[in-house]
Scaffold this motif. Sequence first.
Motif, PDB file in Angstrom:
ATOM      1  N   TRP A 156       0.836  -1.198   0.000  1.00 14.58           N
ATOM      2  CA  TRP A 156       0.000   0.000   0.000  1.00 14.58           C
ATOM      3  C   TRP A 156       0.873   1.251   0.000  1.00 14.58           C
ATOM      4  O   TRP A 156       2.091   1.165   0.165  1.00 14.58           O
ATOM      5  N   ALA A 157       0.213   2.375  -0.201  1.00 20.13           N
ATOM      6  CA  ALA A 157       0.939   3.642  -0.213  1.00 20.13           C
ATOM      7  C   ALA A 157       0.038   4.738   0.330  1.00 20.13           C
ATOM      8  O   ALA A 157      -1.187   4.623   0.300  1.00 20.13           O
ATOM      9  N   THR A 158       0.674   5.797   0.834  1.00 18.63           N
ATOM     10  CA  THR A 158      -0.098   6.941   1.327  1.00 18.63           C
ATOM     11  C   THR A 158       0.775   8.186   1.352  1.00 18.63           C
ATOM     12  O   THR A 158       1.969   8.139   1.008  1.00 18.63           O
ATOM     13  N   TRP A 159       0.164   9.305   1.753  1.00 16.44           N
ATOM     14  CA  TRP A 159       0.837  10.603   1.842  1.00 16.44           C
ATOM     15  C   TRP A 159       0.847  11.066   3.299  1.00 16.44           C
ATOM     16  O   TRP A 159       0.028  10.641   4.099  1.00 16.44           O
ATOM     17  N   GLN A 164      -1.474  11.728   8.726  1.00 13.53           N
ATOM     18  CA  GLN A 164      -1.635  12.556   9.941  1.00 13.53           C
ATOM     19  C   GLN A 164      -2.969  12.266  10.641  1.00 13.53           C
ATOM     20  O   GLN A 164      -3.158  12.600  11.804  1.00 13.53           O
ATOM     21  N   HIS A 165      -3.910  11.622   9.913  1.00 11.02           N
ATOM     22  CA  HIS A 165      -5.209  11.291  10.519  1.00 11.02           C
ATOM     23  C   HIS A 165      -5.209   9.894  11.152  1.00 11.02           C
ATOM     24  O   HIS A 165      -6.237   9.452  11.663  1.00 11.02           O
ATOM     25  N   PHE A 166      -4.064   9.211  11.106  1.00 17.39           N
ATOM     26  CA  PHE A 166      -4.008   7.877  11.732  1.00 17.39           C
ATOM     27  C   PHE A 166      -4.203   8.026  13.242  1.00 17.39           C
ATOM     28  O   PHE A 166      -3.481   8.774  13.899  1.00 17.39           O
ATOM     29  N   ALA A 214      -9.938   2.080  10.125  1.00 19.12           N
ATOM     30  CA  ALA A 214     -10.943   2.802  10.927  1.00 19.12           C
ATOM     31  C   ALA A 214     -10.706   4.311  10.856  1.00 19.12           C
ATOM     32  O   ALA A 214     -11.650   5.101  10.757  1.00 19.12           O
ATOM     33  N   SER A 215      -9.449   4.717  10.883  1.00 17.72           N
ATOM     34  CA  SER A 215      -9.110   6.153  10.801  1.00 17.72           C
ATOM     35  C   SER A 215      -9.573   6.732   9.465  1.00 17.72           C
ATOM     36  O   SER A 215     -10.120   7.843   9.410  1.00 17.72           O
TER      37      SER A 215
END
Length: 306
Positions: A156-159, A164-166, A214-215
Motif C-alpha cells: 500500500w501507499a499513502t501521503w 496525519q489522521h491515523f 478505521a481512521s
Amino acid sequence: MQSFAPIALFVYNRPKHTERTLKFLRQNELAAESRLFIFSDGPKTAAEEENVLEVRELLKHIEGFKSVEIIERKENMGLAESVIAGVSRLVRDYKQVIVFEDDLVSSPYTLNYFNDALDRYRGEEKVMHIGAYMYPFKENTLPESFFYRAATSWGWATWDRAWQHFEPNIDTLIAQFDGKKRADFSIDHKMNFWKQMTDFKKGKNNSWAIRWYASIFLKGGLTLNPGHSLVNNIGHDGTGVHSGINDIYNVIINPKPVSVFPDEIVENTEAYQTIRGFLSTRKGTLWERVRRYVIESGIFGRGKNK
C-alpha cells in the motif's frame, strides 16, 4: 521531474520470504529509481535470533535500487509499532511512502501503479490510501482501478496529509461508531472488521491495519484499488503473525500495468457489490470449510507443526 516515493520494507525472521519479496521488488520497472528503507525488527526470543540474523545477513547484499538503508532494531517492537514508526518517519521526510512486508510478491508494474496514483491524487483529501491487492473474483468485470472504502494492507501507499489522521488509540476510534457505522465499516457484516477492532481492544491482536482503516473510514476517506491484484501474499504457510494456511486469498498477479484511473472520487458501487459478494461466500460450503479446518489443524498429520 517526478520524484519517486520511498519504499518501506518491514522484515523480521523469514529469510526465504524476504529473499522472494526482494527478488520481485527488484524486478519492478522503477526499482532502480526508488529508495529502499528496510526496517528489521529485533528478535522476541533467543530462539528467533538466528533467523533474524540470517535475514540481516541477506540484507547486506541488496542491489538494484537507487539507495538502500537498513534500520536494525535491537529490541523487538512488534509489527504494528514497527510499521507505525517506519511509515511516520518516511512520510515526515518524503511526504509519501510505499509499504511492503516480507511476504509479498509483486508485479513488475506495482511501483509504477503506486507512483502514478500518488502523483495523480496527491491533492485529493478524500483519497487516503492506495492498495495493491485485490481479491480473486471468479468473474472479474471491474475497471482497472476504482475507489472503495476499506484499506488493504498487502502492499500500500499513502501521503503525509492522510497519515496525519491515523489514530492509534482504539478507544478513541470505537467511541465514534454507532450501529450503522459498524455495518458500513464491516461491509454489511460480511467481513470481520468490527471484530478485529474489539479483538484489538481485548489484546487478541495487535493490528496497525484495522486502526488505519478505521481512521480512514471515520474521516470519510476512500482507498484506490486495482481491479486485478498487483501483489500476492506468500505468507499463508503458517509462518506469518496473522496468517492461517489457506488459499482463499491467493491470486494470480496482473501481468499488465494499470493505465486507467478513476476521475470521479466516489466509491465504485459495482466494485463494492462484487467485493461484498466475494466476502459473503469466500469460505465456501460447509463441507469445504470442514475440509479446510481439518487440513489447517493438522488433524490427519498435515498442516502446521505445533
